[in-house]
Design an enzyme around this catalytic site. Structure first.
Site, short mmCIF file in Angstrom:
data_model
loop_
_atom_site.label_atom_id
_atom_site.label_comp_id
_atom_site.label_asym_id
_atom_site.label_seq_id
_atom_site.Cartn_x
_atom_site.Cartn_y
_atom_site.Cartn_z
N TRP A 226 18.50 -28.82 41.52
CA TRP A 226 19.53 -28.11 41.05
C TRP A 226 19.49 -26.78 40.31
O TRP A 226 20.30 -25.90 40.46
CB TRP A 226 20.37 -29.03 39.77
CG TRP A 226 21.51 -28.44 39.31
CD1 TRP A 226 22.61 -28.47 39.53
CD2 TRP A 226 21.56 -27.43 38.06
NE1 TRP A 226 23.57 -27.78 38.83
CE2 TRP A 226 22.87 -27.26 37.81
CE3 TRP A 226 20.63 -26.93 37.27
CZ2 TRP A 226 23.40 -26.33 36.84
CZ3 TRP A 226 20.86 -25.92 36.16
CH2 TRP A 226 22.24 -25.59 35.82
N HIS A 227 18.09 -26.50 39.82
CA HIS A 227 17.78 -25.15 39.18
C HIS A 227 17.51 -24.26 40.25
O HIS A 227 17.92 -22.89 39.72
CB HIS A 227 16.56 -25.30 38.23
CG HIS A 227 17.07 -25.96 37.01
ND1 HIS A 227 17.30 -27.20 36.62
CD2 HIS A 227 17.41 -25.36 35.72
CE1 HIS A 227 17.35 -27.53 35.21
NE2 HIS A 227 17.61 -26.46 34.78
N GLY A 228 17.37 -24.69 41.45
CA GLY A 228 17.11 -23.54 42.15
C GLY A 228 16.34 -24.07 43.68
O GLY A 228 15.92 -25.26 43.54
N PHE B 184 21.64 -19.89 38.63
CA PHE B 184 21.76 -21.32 39.01
C PHE B 184 23.23 -21.90 39.35
O PHE B 184 23.30 -22.97 39.80
CB PHE B 184 21.16 -22.22 37.87
CG PHE B 184 19.65 -21.73 37.63
CD1 PHE B 184 18.94 -21.59 38.86
CD2 PHE B 184 19.08 -21.81 36.51
CE1 PHE B 184 17.48 -21.06 38.41
CE2 PHE B 184 17.94 -21.49 35.89
CZ PHE B 184 17.08 -21.07 37.14
#
Length: 428
Positions: free
Chosen positions: A283-285, A428
């Site tokens: 999810w963060h990248g 993000f």
């Protein structure tokens, strides 16, 4: 819209889809149809997120695997700007649909109020990821100016700006220098740079959250707390109850528990934990460094659960308490290496040089370094007071409070960085 006006259609489309699907879920009595609308909402919204955020990453990864096996396959590449806040408003909107499906709240019939929930500007681009059960009822009430809430909100904004421009952006100057040439620095320099990054990302995102919550409070709305002094956590489990709380609870409620949570065998529970943290990392990248970061934190959860290591409740036992906090901080800092590194090779270089590269300490801009330390000391003092003294009602008098916030404003103006980059979590 400032970057790409047509991107406004994305959040509008997401709002319409989740609104219509939730409306149909609320009306339907047949379970199959209710589930069909839920799945449709999830697939459509995460499909948009996939195209804009993960398509190129996944096709490139698949290409590399096939290429290593001697298979040449061409995947079309899309050059797309990542819409600001897309991960946040997608999670918020999908969470609403799931809550309606679970019958935890009734569908919001007023489209304008629901659209406001999805696009509420203080927390739109970087959270906190709000829950409909908290925010929507506030939109149904008549809001009048409240002097006390306005003062409290202003205090949060001042503290948020201090965290951002005095601590985070000061430390960013140093950490960017170190991690942009990780192979050219000594072990002690990399260690200090990683510690600085730990506080940089805390103050960058915690500062934004404080500003967002403060803005909403001035307007008469209460957003959920997103950070609660995470580096005072004694275990990785406790850390994630204090760090980015809105995202941690989102993954717990909508990923970990649906997978079975801890209501299954221990082996399956550990699997559920690991998968949840891998997804959190992704999810963060769209980069393997984030996936590994999530996996490392998942391993921490599993190991601490197997060993049944829990926080010490006896704060008076200073040695045990400090040992737990220090151990946890070292573990978290190790995982931050993957989060901050520009690539997996840089992360491996940073770790290897931490053990094999003696040398002189690089300070860089000495004045900037000292300013960063001053900001860090103030931050730790405030967090220590909030952690140990605030709940004991050792509250300062009004004149002391006034002096404190005046001092923060002075520090912001005197040693703050005003040409820094954007907030880390905007990407993000």
């Amino acid at each position: 819209m400032n970057w790409e006006p047509i991107y406004a259609l994305l959040i509008f489309f997401s709002t319409v889809v989740t609104y219509v699907c939730a409306n149909q879920i609320d009306k339907e009595t047949e379970q199959k149809k209710r589930k069909l609308y839920l799945v449709s909402s999830v697939i459509i919204n995460f499909g948009i997120l996939f195209v804009f955020k993960y398509y190129n990453f996944i096709t490139e990864s698949v290409f590399n695997v096939l290429d290593s096996a001697g298979v040449r396959v061409h995947f079309p590449e899309f050059k797309l700007l990542l819409p600001v806040g897309i991960s946040f408003y997608t999670f918020q909107a999908v969470g609403y649909t799931i809550d309606v499906y679970r019958k935890e709240l009734k569908h919001e019939t007023h489209f304008g109020k629901y659209a406001l929930f999805v696009s509420f500007f203080p927390q739109l681009v970087a959270g906190p990821i709000e829950r409909a059960t908290n925010l929507l009822p506030q939109f149904r009430k008549e809001i009048k100016f409240d002097y006390r809430m306005a003062i409290d909100g202003t205090k949060l904004i001042i503290w948020g700006y201090f965290m951002k421009v005095v601590v985070a952006d000061r430390m960013a100057v140093y950490t960017d220098t170190i991690y942009s040439n990780i192979g050219g620095h000594s072990a002690i320099t990399i260690i200090v740079g990683t510690i600085f990054f730990a506080f940089q990302i805390y103050c960058d995102f915690g500062g934004y959250s404080s500003i967002a919550i403060g803005c909403a409070k001035i307007m008469g709305f209460d957003l959920m707390t997103n950070f609660k002094r995470p580096y005072f956590a004694q275990t990785p489990v406790e850390f994630w109850r204090r760090w980015h709380i809105s995202l941690s609870t989102w993954f717990k409620d909508y990923v970990y528990i649906p997978l079975g949570g801890n209501r299954v065998s221990k082996t399956r529970k550990y699997y559920n934990l690991f998968i949840t943290f891998l997804v959190s990392g992704l999810w963060h990248g769209a980069n393997w460094t984030f996936v590994i970061w999530g996996g490392v934190n998942g391993i921490y959860q599993i190991v601490y659960s197997i060993l049944n290591i829990k926080p010490s409740k006896n704060v008076k036992n200073v040695f045990v308490y400090l040992f737990n906090i220090s151990t946890n901080f070292v573990l978290i800092c190790f995982s931050w290496i993957f989060f901050r590194a520009n690539s997996m090779s840089d992360a491996i270089t940073a770790i290897s040089r931490t053990f094999t590269a003696p040398g002189k300490f690089f300070m860089g801009d000495e004045k900037g370094f000292v300013f960063a330390i001053i900001g860090l000391v103030v931050l730790l003092g405030k967090d220590t007071y909030d952690e140990f003294l605030l709940e004991q009602r050792l509250k300062p008098k009004k004149i002391a409070k006034g002096a404190w916030y005046l001092g923060l404003v002075m520090l912001i103006l005197l040693i703050g960085v005003f040409d820094g980059g954007q907030f880390i979590y905007f990407q993000f």
